[in-house]
Design a protein around this motif. Structure first.
Motif, PDB file in Angstrom:
ATOM      1  N   GLN A 150      -0.544  10.303  -4.038  1.00 19.75           N
ATOM      2  CA  GLN A 150      -0.748   8.860  -3.889  1.00 19.75           C
ATOM      3  C   GLN A 150      -1.059   8.502  -2.438  1.00 19.75           C
ATOM      4  OE1 GLN A 150       2.840   7.140  -5.504  1.00 19.75           O
ATOM      5  NE2 GLN A 150       2.044   7.112  -7.606  1.00 19.75           N
ATOM      6  N   THR A 176     -12.291  18.077  -9.276  1.00 20.08           N
ATOM      7  CA  THR A 176     -13.180  17.466  -8.287  1.00 20.08           C
ATOM      8  C   THR A 176     -14.380  18.334  -7.916  1.00 20.08           C
ATOM      9  OG1 THR A 176     -11.905  18.402  -6.448  1.00 20.08           O
ATOM     10  CG2 THR A 176     -11.226  16.226  -7.278  1.00 20.08           C
ATOM     11  N   ALA A 181      -4.588   9.717  -1.569  1.00 25.09           N
ATOM     12  CA  ALA A 181      -5.562   8.832  -2.200  1.00 25.09           C
ATOM     13  C   ALA A 181      -5.662   7.512  -1.440  1.00 25.09           C
ATOM     14  CB  ALA A 181      -5.188   8.587  -3.660  1.00 25.09           C
ATOM     15  N   LEU A 182      -4.516   7.008  -0.952  1.00 28.57           N
ATOM     16  CA  LEU A 182      -4.521   5.787  -0.143  1.00 28.57           C
ATOM     17  C   LEU A 182      -5.332   6.000   1.135  1.00 28.57           C
ATOM     18  CD1 LEU A 182      -3.581   2.999   0.834  1.00 28.57           C
ATOM     19  CD2 LEU A 182      -1.447   4.093   1.613  1.00 28.57           C
ATOM     20  N   PHE A 233      -9.343  15.872  -0.571  1.00 28.57           N
ATOM     21  CA  PHE A 233      -9.378  14.492  -0.083  1.00 28.57           C
ATOM     22  C   PHE A 233     -10.200  14.296   1.186  1.00 28.57           C
ATOM     23  CE2 PHE A 233      -5.612  14.461  -2.784  1.00 28.57           C
ATOM     24  CZ  PHE A 233      -5.792  13.277  -3.476  1.00 28.57           C
ATOM     25  N   ALA A 235       0.819  -1.210   0.000  1.00 27.04           N
ATOM     26  CA  ALA A 235       0.000   0.000   0.000  1.00 27.04           C
ATOM     27  C   ALA A 235       0.853   1.260   0.000  1.00 27.04           C
ATOM     28  CB  ALA A 235      -0.940   0.001   1.199  1.00 27.04           C
ATOM     29  N   ALA A 279      -7.718   8.086   1.596  1.00 24.85           N
ATOM     30  CA  ALA A 279      -9.131   8.158   1.223  1.00 24.85           C
ATOM     31  C   ALA A 279      -9.703   6.759   0.987  1.00 24.85           C
ATOM     32  CB  ALA A 279      -9.298   9.032  -0.013  1.00 24.85           C
ATOM     33  N   ARG A 280      -8.908   5.872   0.374  1.00 27.31           N
ATOM     34  CA  ARG A 280      -9.384   4.497   0.160  1.00 27.31           C
ATOM     35  C   ARG A 280      -9.576   3.781   1.497  1.00 27.31           C
ATOM     36  NH1 ARG A 280      -5.421   4.459  -3.865  1.00 27.31           N
ATOM     37  NH2 ARG A 280      -4.097   3.028  -2.679  1.00 27.31           N
ATOM     38  N   LEU A 281      -8.659   3.996   2.426  1.00 25.60           N
ATOM     39  CA  LEU A 281      -8.788   3.376   3.748  1.00 25.60           C
ATOM     40  C   LEU A 281     -10.045   3.884   4.453  1.00 25.60           C
ATOM     41  CD1 LEU A 281      -5.058   3.520   4.896  1.00 25.60           C
ATOM     42  CD2 LEU A 281      -6.332   1.485   4.205  1.00 25.60           C
ATOM     43  N   ARG A 282     -10.332   5.182   4.272  1.00 34.30           N
ATOM     44  CA  ARG A 282     -11.591   5.725   4.805  1.00 34.30           C
ATOM     45  C   ARG A 282     -12.784   5.011   4.189  1.00 34.30           C
ATOM     46  NH1 ARG A 282     -13.322  10.502   2.682  1.00 34.30           N
ATOM     47  NH2 ARG A 282     -12.803   9.443   0.727  1.00 34.30           N
ATOM     48  N   ASP A 283     -12.723   4.799   2.891  1.00 37.02           N
ATOM     49  CA  ASP A 283     -13.825   4.129   2.206  1.00 37.02           C
ATOM     50  C   ASP A 283     -13.992   2.693   2.675  1.00 37.02           C
ATOM     51  OD1 ASP A 283     -14.236   6.457   0.774  1.00 37.02           O
ATOM     52  OD2 ASP A 283     -13.172   5.751  -1.016  1.00 37.02           O
ATOM     53  N   GLU A 284     -12.903   2.101   3.160  1.00 36.96           N
ATOM     54  CA  GLU A 284     -12.943   0.730   3.674  1.00 36.96           C
ATOM     55  C   GLU A 284     -13.374   0.667   5.141  1.00 36.96           C
ATOM     56  OE1 GLU A 284      -9.038  -0.729   2.925  1.00 36.96           O
ATOM     57  OE2 GLU A 284      -9.268  -0.690   0.739  1.00 36.96           O
TER      58      GLU A 284
END
Length: 262
Positions: free
Chosen positions: A180, A251, A183-184, A208, A129, A186-191
Motif C-alpha cells: 500500500q 506486472t 503504491a501510494l 514500483f 494517504a 507511485a501515485r505521488l510520482r504520477d501526480e
C-alpha cells in the motif's frame, strides 16, 4: 519521467571520519520519477540518500538542486523542496498522532504565521494517504512499529515537498502495508512528485520504481529502468545471489527468483 534532472551528485566523496564510503560517485536523479536505490547491506545506499538530504556533506564534489549546492540553501527553503524520512526515528514523549504529523508543516511556518486552512488540509490529506486518520488522537508511543512508521510517513507527506526521500520506508510494515505504501509513492510520482527511496526488496523495487540505481561497495554499478538493467548477472554482481530473472506474472516487470539451495 520528464528527462530533467534537478537533483544531482557530481563526483562526490562521502565519508564518516576517516572511513570513506563512496568516492567519485555521480548520479542524476530523474525529475518526476520513482527512483529506488538497491544493493547489499553497507553498500552506501543510505549514505547517498543522506547526502541528497544534505545531512552529510561530501568531502569533495557537489550535491546540487537546480544547479545550486544544497548547503547554500536556507534550511526552511530546502525543506519546502525536499522531505526526508530516515531510519530509526525516535518518537517524542507524550505526543499524539495528529500533533506529530502537524510537525511536517514546520517549513511552511514563520514566527508570525498562524495555523492556516492550507496547513489543516495538508495534515488531513497526509493522514488519510498514510491510513492513520483513525489513530489521530492516539499517543504515538502506544502504537505498534508498523503504525508508527505510517505516522512518520504521514508527517513527511504533510511537508508537501516536490522531492520525497525515504530510507527503507517499508521497515516494520506487514506485507499488505508495504505494498500500500509503495503504491501510494507511485501515485505521488504520477501526480508530479519525485520519489527517491532505499529498498531492500529487489522485486518490490522492480515492480514500483521506474528508475533503479544498483550499488555495490559505494559505487553505482548500473542505473536505468528495471526492465533494461535487471538480469541474473547484475543480481549476482550486486547481491552475490545466484538466480534467474523472469517476468512478474502480474506486472511483467523483472522478478528475481533465487536458485541457491535452502
Amino acid at each position: 519521467m520528464t528527462g530533467k534532472e534537478r537533483l544531482t551528485a557530481r563526483d562526490i566523496t562521502l565519508a564518516y571520519g576517516d572511513r570513506v564510503v563512496s568516492a567519485g560517485l555521480a548520479l542524476d536523479v530523474p525529475d518526476g520519477a520513482f527512483t529506488a536505490i538497491v544493493g547489499a547491506n553497507a553498500c552506501g545506499k543510505s549514505t547517498l540518500l543522506r547526502a541528497f538530504a544534505r545531512l552529510l556533506a561530501p568531502s569533495s564534489g557537489e550535491v546540487a538542486l537546480d544547479g545550486r549546492e544544497v548547503s547554500r540553501y536556507k534550511p526552511k527553503v530546502f525543506a519546502r523542496e525536499v522531505g526526508f524520512l530516515p531510519q530509526g526515528l525516535v518518537t517524542p514523549d507524550n505526543i499524539a498522532v495528529r500533533q506529530l504529523v502537524a510537525r511536517g508543516r514546520y517549513p511552511h511556518q514563520s514566527l508570525l504565521s498562524t495555523w492556516s486552512p492550507d496547513d489543516e488540509r495538508a495534515v488531513k490529506s497526509a493522514m488519510e494517504a498514510a491510513g492513520v486518520t483513525g489513530l489521530s488522537e492516539r499517543p504515538v508511543e502506544d502504537l505498534s512499529g508498523g503504525q508508527r512508521q505510517r505516522v512518520w510517513v504521514a508527517m513527511v507527506l504533510a511537508q508537501e515537498t516536490s522531492y520525497l526521500l525515504l530510507d527503507e520506508p517499508t521497515t516494520f510494515l506487514d506485507i499488505t502495508h508495504q505494498y500500500q505504501l509503495l503504491a501510494l509513492l507511485a501515485r505521488l510520482r504520477d501526480e508530479g512528485r519525485t520519489i527517491i527511496t532505499v529498498l531492500h526488496d529487489i522485486n518490490q523495487a522492480c515492480r514500483f520504481a521506474d528508475h533503479l540505481v544498483a550499488m555495490r561497495d559505494g559505487a553505482v554499478i548500473a542505473e536505468g529502468p528495471p526492465g533494461d538493467i535487471v538480469d541474473a548477472a547484475l543480481i549476482k554482481e550486486v547481491f552475490d545471489l545466484p538466480c534467474i530473472v523472469v517476468p512478474d506474472p502480474v506486472t511483467g516487470t523483472p522478478m528475481v527468483v533465487p536458485t541457491m539451495d535452502a
